[in-house]
Design an enzyme around this catalytic site. Structure first.
Site, PDB file in Angstrom:
ATOM      1  N   PHE A 191       0.512  11.643   7.060  1.00 16.49           N
ATOM      2  CA  PHE A 191       0.047  10.331   7.505  1.00 16.49           C
ATOM      3  C   PHE A 191      -1.325  10.089   6.897  1.00 16.49           C
ATOM      4  O   PHE A 191      -2.257  10.858   7.111  1.00 16.49           O
ATOM      5  CB  PHE A 191      -0.030  10.249   9.030  1.00 16.49           C
ATOM      6  CG  PHE A 191      -0.133   8.831   9.507  1.00 16.49           C
ATOM      7  CD1 PHE A 191       1.013   8.106   9.823  1.00 16.49           C
ATOM      8  CD2 PHE A 191      -1.362   8.196   9.598  1.00 16.49           C
ATOM      9  CE1 PHE A 191       0.916   6.780  10.226  1.00 16.49           C
ATOM     10  CE2 PHE A 191      -1.466   6.875   9.995  1.00 16.49           C
ATOM     11  CZ  PHE A 191      -0.311   6.163  10.309  1.00 16.49           C
ATOM     12  N   VAL A 192      -1.418   9.031   6.093  1.00 13.06           N
ATOM     13  CA  VAL A 192      -2.654   8.796   5.348  1.00 13.06           C
ATOM     14  C   VAL A 192      -3.352   7.525   5.836  1.00 13.06           C
ATOM     15  O   VAL A 192      -2.708   6.577   6.294  1.00 13.06           O
ATOM     16  CB  VAL A 192      -2.379   8.697   3.827  1.00 13.06           C
ATOM     17  CG1 VAL A 192      -1.963  10.043   3.281  1.00 13.06           C
ATOM     18  CG2 VAL A 192      -1.336   7.637   3.507  1.00 13.06           C
ATOM     19  N   ASP A 199       7.483   3.828   2.413  1.00 10.50           N
ATOM     20  CA  ASP A 199       7.767   4.984   3.270  1.00 10.50           C
ATOM     21  C   ASP A 199       9.290   5.056   3.483  1.00 10.50           C
ATOM     22  O   ASP A 199      10.012   5.511   2.607  1.00 10.50           O
ATOM     23  CB  ASP A 199       6.972   4.790   4.564  1.00 10.50           C
ATOM     24  CG  ASP A 199       6.992   5.974   5.488  1.00 10.50           C
ATOM     25  OD1 ASP A 199       7.872   6.824   5.358  1.00 10.50           O
ATOM     26  OD2 ASP A 199       6.124   6.070   6.373  1.00 10.50           O
ATOM     27  N   LYS A 212       6.368   7.665  -0.559  1.00 12.49           N
ATOM     28  CA  LYS A 212       6.804   8.886   0.136  1.00 12.49           C
ATOM     29  C   LYS A 212       8.316   8.970   0.002  1.00 12.49           C
ATOM     30  O   LYS A 212       9.053   8.601   0.935  1.00 12.49           O
ATOM     31  CB  LYS A 212       6.494   8.768   1.641  1.00 12.49           C
ATOM     32  CG  LYS A 212       5.122   9.152   2.082  1.00 12.49           C
ATOM     33  CD  LYS A 212       5.131   9.122   3.631  1.00 12.49           C
ATOM     34  CE  LYS A 212       3.754   9.201   4.202  1.00 12.49           C
ATOM     35  NZ  LYS A 212       3.761   9.063   5.690  1.00 12.49           N
ATOM     36  N   ASP A 242       0.837  -1.210   0.000  1.00 15.92           N
ATOM     37  CA  ASP A 242       0.000   0.000   0.000  1.00 15.92           C
ATOM     38  C   ASP A 242       0.863   1.249   0.000  1.00 15.92           C
ATOM     39  O   ASP A 242       0.567   2.212  -0.703  1.00 15.92           O
ATOM     40  CB  ASP A 242      -0.959  -0.006   1.203  1.00 15.92           C
ATOM     41  CG  ASP A 242      -0.241  -0.265   2.516  1.00 15.92           C
ATOM     42  OD1 ASP A 242       0.858  -0.838   2.503  1.00 15.92           O
ATOM     43  OD2 ASP A 242      -0.786   0.115   3.571  1.00 15.92           O
TER      44      ASP A 242
HETATM   45  C1  PRP Z   1       3.077  -0.197   6.543  1.00 15.86           C
HETATM   46  C2  PRP Z   1       2.916  -0.393   5.057  1.00 15.86           C
HETATM   47  C3  PRP Z   1       4.219  -0.979   4.644  1.00 15.86           C
HETATM   48  C4  PRP Z   1       5.189  -0.344   5.605  1.00 15.86           C
HETATM   49  C5  PRP Z   1       5.882   0.778   4.906  1.00 15.86           C
HETATM   50  O1  PRP Z   1       2.788  -1.420   7.150  1.00 15.86           O
HETATM   51  O2  PRP Z   1       1.850  -1.261   4.762  1.00 15.86           O
HETATM   52  O3  PRP Z   1       4.256  -2.376   4.793  1.00 15.86           O
HETATM   53  O4  PRP Z   1       4.436   0.157   6.703  1.00 15.86           O
HETATM   54  O5  PRP Z   1       6.760   1.433   5.767  1.00 15.86           O
HETATM   55  P1  PRP Z   1       8.326   1.467   5.566  1.00 15.86           P
HETATM   56  O6  PRP Z   1       8.601   1.762   4.110  1.00 15.86           O
HETATM   57  O7  PRP Z   1       8.720   2.630   6.470  1.00 15.86           O
HETATM   58  O8  PRP Z   1       8.894   0.181   6.021  1.00 15.86           O
HETATM   59  P2  PRP Z   1       2.500  -1.581   8.701  1.00 15.86           P
HETATM   60  O9  PRP Z   1       3.730  -2.139   9.355  1.00 15.86           O
HETATM   61  O10 PRP Z   1       1.942  -0.288   9.239  1.00 15.86           O
HETATM   62  O11 PRP Z   1       1.416  -2.716   8.762  1.00 15.86           O
HETATM   63  P3  PRP Z   1      -0.046  -2.783   8.111  1.00 15.86           P
HETATM   64  O12 PRP Z   1       0.155  -2.930   6.624  1.00 15.86           O
HETATM   65  O13 PRP Z   1      -0.642  -3.990   8.748  1.00 15.86           O
HETATM   66  O14 PRP Z   1      -0.782  -1.516   8.458  1.00 15.86           O
END
Ligand code: PRP
Length: 184
Positions: A157-158, A108, A136, A105
């Site tokens: 933050f979305v 970051d 991002k 999704d």
């Molecule tokens: C979010 C997103 C990515 C990751 C990106 O997952 O889905 O997997 O963070 O961040 P990064 O590039 O800084 O590593 P999260 O760990 O929040 O879990 P989720 O998908 O269950 O919400």
């Protein structure tokens, strides 16, 4: 737990509407289909955030594909990134010799995908492609890029379309900005 209620959601500014998302996901699907040149692929969703994007993208790609899912967490509960990755769920099926499309999704810091890319590489797939709905780039601390990006976004933050704040808001059809005052 934030005090914001789901009834307050309409007050969160929309970054991308459901129509904008649908149009962009369809374009991404067409591009990926072309690039796969008719070869089958394993679509690997990174839980939980990518679940809705995978569901829509898979129907746009229109190739012979199977699904698999991994779960790796780099965020603590809330908006703060912990920096460490924990593999919570691994692949169910071997990927050796297969085309894989990793579906995220949001890209970051890149910590999660960088970790997963190395993990998948060790299993010797035929090819690895990455599709991230949101990117991002200003937050990147690991040298990883997606092959397909839906939208580049600023450091906001979305939530919505699979993305959460403390596990909430994933089912919003639009992508909205979680403004600081919404969770204070
Ligand atoms: C979010 C997103 C990515 C990751 C990106 O997952 O889905 O997997 O963070 O961040 P990064 O590039 O800084 O590593 P999260 O760990 O929040 O879990 P989720 O998908 O269950 O919400």
């Amino acid at each position: 737990m934030p005090e914001t209620l789901l009834t307050d959601v309409e007050q969160l500014p929309i970054l991308f509407s459901r129509d904008q998302i649908q149009a962009r996901v369809s374009e991404m699907g067409r591009q990926i289909r072309q690039d796969l040149c008719g070869e089958p692929a394993v679509l690997i969703g990174v839980l939980k955030g990518a679940a809705i994007f995978l569901a829509d993208l898979a129907r746009s790609i229109e190739v012979d594909c199977t699904f698999d899912f991994v779960s790796a967490s780099s965020y603590q509960s809330g908006t703060r990134s912990s920096g460490a990755v924990q593999l919570i769920k691994d692949l169910d099926e071997p990927i050796e010799g297969k085309n894989i499309l990793v579906i995220e999704d949001i890209l970051d810091t890149g910590v999660t995908l960088n970790f997963l890319y190395s993990h998948f590489e060790r299993h010797k797939p035929r090819s690895i492609r990455i599709a991230a709905l949101l990117d991002k780039p200003s937050r990147r601390i690991q040298p990883i890029q997606a092959d397909y990006v839906g939208f580049q976004i600023p450091n906001e933050f979305v939530v919505g379309y699979g993305m959460d704040y403390a596990e909430r808001y994933r089912n919003l059809p639009d992508i909205r900005i979680l403004t600081p005052n919404a969770v204070s």
